[in-house]
Motif scaffolding. Structure first.
Motif, PDB file in Angstrom:
ATOM      1  N   ASP A 282       0.904  -0.789  -0.259  1.00  0.00           N
ATOM      2  CA  ASP A 282       0.076  -0.100  -0.158  1.00  0.00           C
ATOM      3  C   ASP A 282       0.647   1.470  -0.191  1.00  0.00           C
ATOM      4  N   PHE A 283       0.607   2.459  -1.200  1.00  0.00           N
ATOM      5  CA  PHE A 283       1.290   3.349  -1.201  1.00  0.00           C
ATOM      6  C   PHE A 283       0.361   4.743  -1.117  1.00  0.00           C
ATOM      7  N   VAL A 284       0.520   5.513  -0.285  1.00  0.00           N
ATOM      8  CA  VAL A 284      -0.737   6.618  -0.097  1.00  0.00           C
ATOM      9  C   VAL A 284       0.260   7.786  -0.401  1.00  0.00           C
ATOM     10  N   THR A 285      -0.614   8.959  -0.993  1.00  0.00           N
ATOM     11  CA  THR A 285      -0.048   9.826  -0.658  1.00  0.00           C
ATOM     12  C   THR A 285      -0.728  11.439  -0.669  1.00  0.00           C
ATOM     13  N   ASN A 286      -0.373  12.238  -0.189  1.00  0.00           N
ATOM     14  CA  ASN A 286      -1.662  13.139  -0.629  1.00  0.00           C
ATOM     15  C   ASN A 286      -0.198  14.728  -0.543  1.00  0.00           C
ATOM     16  N   ARG A 287      -0.844  15.144  -2.371  1.00  0.00           N
ATOM     17  CA  ARG A 287       0.098  15.861  -2.250  1.00  0.00           C
ATOM     18  C   ARG A 287      -0.704  17.632  -3.162  1.00  0.00           C
ATOM     19  N   THR A 288      -0.622  18.595  -1.877  1.00  0.00           N
ATOM     20  CA  THR A 288      -0.917  19.716  -1.844  1.00  0.00           C
ATOM     21  C   THR A 288      -0.318  20.627  -3.223  1.00  0.00           C
ATOM     22  N   ILE A 289      -0.951  21.565  -3.909  1.00  0.00           N
ATOM     23  CA  ILE A 289      -0.603  22.487  -5.322  1.00  0.00           C
ATOM     24  C   ILE A 289      -1.143  23.768  -5.444  1.00  0.00           C
ATOM     25  N   MET A 290      -0.329  25.069  -5.213  1.00  0.00           N
ATOM     26  CA  MET A 290      -0.927  26.092  -5.381  1.00  0.00           C
ATOM     27  C   MET A 290      -0.123  26.794  -6.490  1.00  0.00           C
ATOM     28  N   TYR A 291      -1.395  26.579  -7.248  1.00  0.00           N
ATOM     29  CA  TYR A 291      -1.131  27.644  -8.513  1.00  0.00           C
ATOM     30  C   TYR A 291      -2.013  28.520  -8.997  1.00  0.00           C
ATOM     31  N   GLN A 292      -1.828  29.867  -8.763  1.00  0.00           N
ATOM     32  CA  GLN A 292      -2.662  30.991  -9.220  1.00  0.00           C
ATOM     33  C   GLN A 292      -3.688  30.727  -8.622  1.00  0.00           C
ATOM     34  N   LEU A 620      18.608   9.114  -3.606  1.00  0.00           N
ATOM     35  CA  LEU A 620      17.702   9.913  -2.978  1.00  0.00           C
ATOM     36  C   LEU A 620      16.800   9.456  -3.999  1.00  0.00           C
ATOM     37  N   ARG A 621      15.632   9.899  -3.700  1.00  0.00           N
ATOM     38  CA  ARG A 621      15.031  10.130  -4.783  1.00  0.00           C
ATOM     39  C   ARG A 621      14.098  11.260  -4.885  1.00  0.00           C
ATOM     40  N   VAL A 622      14.134  12.584  -6.021  1.00  0.00           N
ATOM     41  CA  VAL A 622      14.300  13.713  -5.856  1.00  0.00           C
ATOM     42  C   VAL A 622      12.799  13.918  -6.704  1.00  0.00           C
ATOM     43  N   LEU A 623      11.454  14.721  -6.147  1.00  0.00           N
ATOM     44  CA  LEU A 623      10.362  14.653  -6.899  1.00  0.00           C
ATOM     45  C   LEU A 623      10.615  15.902  -7.333  1.00  0.00           C
ATOM     46  N   GLN A 624       9.712  16.788  -8.655  1.00  0.00           N
ATOM     47  CA  GLN A 624       9.563  17.309  -9.346  1.00  0.00           C
ATOM     48  C   GLN A 624       8.117  17.213  -9.923  1.00  0.00           C
ATOM     49  N   GLN A 625       7.918  18.738  -9.551  1.00  0.00           N
ATOM     50  CA  GLN A 625       6.769  18.722  -9.728  1.00  0.00           C
ATOM     51  C   GLN A 625       6.497  20.131 -10.354  1.00  0.00           C
ATOM     52  N   ASN A 626       5.268  20.448 -12.118  1.00  0.00           N
ATOM     53  CA  ASN A 626       5.220  20.831 -12.467  1.00  0.00           C
ATOM     54  C   ASN A 626       2.942  21.421 -11.997  1.00  0.00           C
ATOM     55  N   ASP A 627       3.725  23.134 -11.732  1.00  0.00           N
ATOM     56  CA  ASP A 627       2.808  22.911 -10.586  1.00  0.00           C
ATOM     57  C   ASP A 627       1.479  23.237 -11.765  1.00  0.00           C
ATOM     58  N   SER A 628       1.858  23.743 -13.454  1.00  0.00           N
ATOM     59  CA  SER A 628       0.699  24.082 -13.975  1.00  0.00           C
ATOM     60  C   SER A 628      -0.014  23.144 -14.507  1.00  0.00           C
ATOM     61  N   SER A 629       0.874  21.672 -14.808  1.00  0.00           N
ATOM     62  CA  SER A 629       0.659  20.778 -15.381  1.00  0.00           C
ATOM     63  C   SER A 629       0.304  19.597 -14.383  1.00  0.00           C
ATOM     64  N   LYS A 630       0.464  20.257 -12.836  1.00  0.00           N
ATOM     65  CA  LYS A 630       0.311  18.995 -11.995  1.00  0.00           C
ATOM     66  C   LYS A 630       0.794  17.673 -12.015  1.00  0.00           C
ATOM     67  N   VAL A 631       2.277  17.352 -13.069  1.00  0.00           N
ATOM     68  CA  VAL A 631       2.770  16.166 -13.193  1.00  0.00           C
ATOM     69  C   VAL A 631       3.709  16.272 -12.015  1.00  0.00           C
ATOM     70  N   SER A 632       4.332  15.335 -11.375  1.00  0.00           N
ATOM     71  CA  SER A 632       5.330  14.978 -10.904  1.00  0.00           C
ATOM     72  C   SER A 632       5.721  13.832 -11.328  1.00  0.00           C
ATOM     73  N   ILE A 633       7.460  14.007 -11.505  1.00  0.00           N
ATOM     74  CA  ILE A 633       8.547  13.630 -12.175  1.00  0.00           C
ATOM     75  C   ILE A 633       8.805  13.362 -11.043  1.00  0.00           C
ATOM     76  N   THR A 634       9.729  11.563 -11.226  1.00  0.00           N
ATOM     77  CA  THR A 634      10.537  11.771  -9.942  1.00  0.00           C
ATOM     78  C   THR A 634      11.986  11.145 -10.632  1.00  0.00           C
TER      79      THR A 634
END
Length: 817
Positions: A282-292, A620-634
């Protein structure tokens, strides 16, 4: 007085036998004894016994070069070699022929760990032994081996850190090089964890946790975990069989055997283990994004059920061509078949209101065949004790992964807002590794040994990614995602190492040089990534023996970690429409400088103060997030520097004759500082890890064990981790005249082991909950045929440990499995 009389009588008989034999025969037996550092065992006593009835024939004393020579009539004999401060060694039988003198292979004595009477600390010779630069776990003969896998043994080993991704570390959280008999596991991450989970503890002789390896080893920045398999040296046939089952949320099964057959100049040995394990993740994430001024929350609940079937095997033969020369052949490998059923729910909310849901399901068939072939030679040259070892290795790795993904899109109130999307994700990979290694060891004096060696390795990796949607009922290949990646790497290395002693100070000093040439090219890259670089890795270890009780060790080591091949593969791996993993072909190696000061009391109670600095840190794994598209790439990148300063304690304790325990404490302060292009992170944190194992002898045939581990809250990478802890209980009963053992265990009794973390860095605001199945009840049975004791013979370390470790993570790995 009676004791003195018996000693004088024995001495008289021995002297009488000596003169009698000297007058009548010309045949005999001779050899050399040395200590663990291959220095002469001066003044060691050698006793010649009749192999028929173990009666004493004669005894001699080793000279200043550790040599002994005895006349003997034709027949079969045993040898006992003893020296104060070392364990007694019994070898043989050896056959002396008429008119010939038999040359016994060099015998290495092992330091004796005496039991203290004035304090409550005792030597656990069968389990924990603290040595300069490493800790040795003598698994054979311990309750911990019965019914446990190697993965379970490592989880409770002192100083070992195991995370949910299958990373094994002995220095902070930096991954260590894991080898089996000096040979690569050829796996990393969950594949490595699965294999070690399927490897029976009863097939293991000992485990070495090497924090500061000498220049003879590959320059592993995170240290070395070496698992030494049983390899029988006794004459005749010896077999150990084991089997068992278990249940947590799903069933478990394992079974296997370990064998050897030695007759004359031939020794055939090996082991085979099969495990079948069904478990959840089980893998649960909660991602909060503030954009415009829009607050979005992306909640992901990932659940998978994995059925893993693992075959691990090892078979070989050693042939003594003469008393000084032997050759061996070894084939070993892992065959794994994994089936995943994945169910991923992504709930997207805007301004606190649920907007839509994407449900991603898939069925994945993933297999790995990893076969290694090793031809080796061991020889003694001349009369000065020079040793030559040569290894030629070929490793063949084939991986398949076929995943078919279904995406369904629903509004918060129900009903689809777009047609489903169906994808295929095919990622076959092949890796071929060639390696050759030559090592020479030669005595320079009575107290000095010189080691030198050369190594060549060549790696060719061919990876494909076929990813695309299903169109009109037919799966297609998308040029945006599909790719090929070819990677070639050649590493040439050489080392020189001196081992000596000046009075009470032992010295090990070495230098290793590694030249790396690599070439990576994918279909989507404009040009290949080509690198040529040369690195020097010095190593120094000073060991000062104050007396029989106190010993100090100061060591320095520089090492390197090159990324596993999946981390440099530029493929974009799919988790869901808003979550991907991507490799980085421009990832640079990370370098670690380590220093450690250790005090050892009575060969077992160990206190160590250590420090290390890693540059170009990427572990380590680094997470990068595009606030506009909401896509995250590790992905992995060279994030910054990682520093650690720690204190490590190891204490075996005996409370009563029936109650033994071991305690380990690793308290460290760690700091991660990002390079400017990765942000302004500069954060330090404490990390405290406490491990204990309590062993209880309830009767002559019943043993119980209770073990536990606690790790404090800490910061690693860009995430703040909460504490984790577990408790495991075991019970074993010897049956059938102690040749059989029934065992039962409950791991993680309270089901508390899980990873919980939060990330609040730059534009990232994420909470993570990661839980795999850990509470499992198991029952098993072990039975031994043949000789009860299996002695460990000379090991032939492989020459491709580093390359095969990196081959473990191949293309197609997703963020969560």
């Amino acid at each position: 007085m009676r004791f003195l009389t018996r000693c004088l009588l024995l001495a008289f008989l021995l002297v009488s036998c000596h003169f009698t034999f000297a007058q009548t025969v010309s045949s005999g037996i001779y050899g050399k004894a040395s200590d663990e550092r291959h220095l002469p065992a001066t003044a060691a006593t050698v006793i010649l016994l009749s192999a028929a009835d173990s009666s004493i024939i004669k005894s001699v004393t080793c000279d200043d070069e550790g040599k002994y020579n005895m006349a003997a009539k034709p027949g079969k004999y045993l040898l006992i070699i003893s020296k104060i401060g070392y364990d007694q060694s019994l070898t043989g039988p050896y056959t002396v022929e008429t008119g010939k003198r038999f040359a016994v292979p060099e015998i290495n004595l092992i330091i004796h760990l005496p039991q203290l009477k004035e304090v409550s600390v005792t030597a656990q010779r069968s389990y924990i032994d603290a040595k300069p630069g490493k800790v040795v776990l003598y698994v054979q003969g311990s309750i911990i081996a019965e019914g446990n896998s190697v993965a379970e043994i490592l989880k409770q080993a002192p100083g070992v850190h195991v995370d949910s991704r299958g990373t094994f570390a002995i220095l902070g959280k930096q991954s260590a090089l894991v080898t089996i008999d000096g040979k690569p596991t050829n796996l990393s991450g969950q594949d490595l964890a699965d294999m070690l989970q399927g490897m029976a503890g009863t097939s293991v002789q000992q485990i070495e946790l090497i924090t500061n390896p000498s220049a003879k080893y590959d320059a592993a920045g995170g240290g070395v975990i070496n698992i030494v398999s049983k390899k029988g040296a006794n004459a005749g046939t010896n077999i150990v069989i084991n089997g068992g089952g278990g249940y947590g949320s799903y069933y478990k099964f394992n079974g296997g055997l370990t064998f050897n057959n030695r007759k004359g100049a031939f020794n055939v040995f090996g082991n085979y283990n099969y495990s079948e394990d069904k478990k959840f993740h089980d893998f649960v994430t909660n991602r909060t994004i503030m954009y415009q001024d829009l607050l979005s929350v992306y909640n992901v609940s990932y659940k998978s059920i994995q059925l893993s079937k693992n075959h691990t095997f090892r078979a070989g033969m050693d042939v003594a061509l003469s008393p000084k020369h032997s050759i061996g052949f070894l084939v070993s490998g892992t065959v794994t078949d994994n089936a995943f059923v994945k169910d991923n729910w992504l709930q997207m909310s805007n301004q606190g209101k649920l907007d839509s849901i994407i449900n991603t399901t898939s069925n994945t068939d993933r297999g790995l065949n990893n076969i290694s072939y090793d031809l080796n030679y061991l020889g003694k040259l001349g009369n000065k004790g020079t040793t030559l070892m040569a290894d030629f290795i070929y490793n063949d790795v084939n991986r398949k992964s076929s995943e078919y993904i279904n995406n369904h899109f629903n509004l918060a109130g129900g009903g689809a807002y777009r047609a489903p999307l169906y994808f295929q994700n095919l990622t076959p990979s092949t890796i071929r590794i060639w390696a050759a290694k030559l090592d020479v060891t030669t005595p320079l004096s009575k107290t000095g040994v010189l080691e030198a060696g050369l190594k060549y390795s060549n790696v060719n990796s061919d990876n494909d990614l076929v990813f695309g949607p299903k169109v009109n009922g037919v799966y297609t290949s998308s040029p945006t995602f599909s790719n090929t990646f070819l990677f070639k790497e050649n590493i040439n290395s050489a080392y020189v190492n001196y081992i000596g002693k000046m009075g009470k100070v032992g010295v090990t000093a070495g230098l290793r040089a590694e030249q790396t040439n690599s070439d990576g090219m994918s279909a989507t890259m404009n040009k290949p990534v080509i690198r040529h670089y040369l690195n020097l890795f010095p190593q120094l270890q000073l060991n000062y023996t104050v007396n029989d009780k106190h010993e100090f060790n100061l060591s320095y080591n520089r090492g390197v970690n090159r990324a596993v091949y999946s981390s440099i593969n530029p493929f974009l791996s799919y988790v869901d429409l808003y979550d991907y993993f991507r490799g980085n072909p421009r990832l640079l190696p990370q370098y670690t400088d380590k220093i450690e000061l250790t005090h050892t009391y009575n060969k077992m109670l160990q206190t160590a103060l250590y420090g290390a600095v890693t540059t170009d840190f990427y572990d380590l794994r680094v997470l990068q997030q595009n606030d506009s598209s909401k896509v995250s790439i590790t992905s992995a990148n060279n994030f910054g520097t990682y520093s650690i300063l720690g204190l490590r304690l190891l204490a075996p304790v005996q409370f009563y004759n029936w109650w033994n325990a071991s305690f380990s404490l690793d308290a460290s302060y760690q700091r991660i500082k990002a390079y400017s292009q990765n942000g302004n992170l500069n954060k330090g944190t404490q990390d405290i890890i406490f491990t204990t194992t309590q062993s209880f002898r309830l009767s002559n045939t019943i043993l119980a064990e209770l073990s536990g581990r606690y790790e404090s809250p800490n910061f690693y990478g860009i995430g703040q981790l909460k504490s984790n802890y577990w408790v495991t209980a075991r019970l074993s009963k010897q049956v059938f005249n102690k040749k059989g053992t029934i065992n039962a265990s409950v791991s993680d009794i309270f089901n508390t082991l899980r990873d919980r973390s939060t990330i609040n860095y730059q534009n990232l605001n994420v909470t993570i909950y990661d839980k795999v199945e850990t509470r499992v009840f198991r029952i098993g049975f072990t039975y031994r045929f043949g000789n009860a004791s299996l002695k460990n013979t000379v090991k032939h370390p492989a020459g491709n440990e580093e390359e095969q470790k990196r081959a473990g993570g191949l293309a197609g790995n997703t963020l969560a499995n």
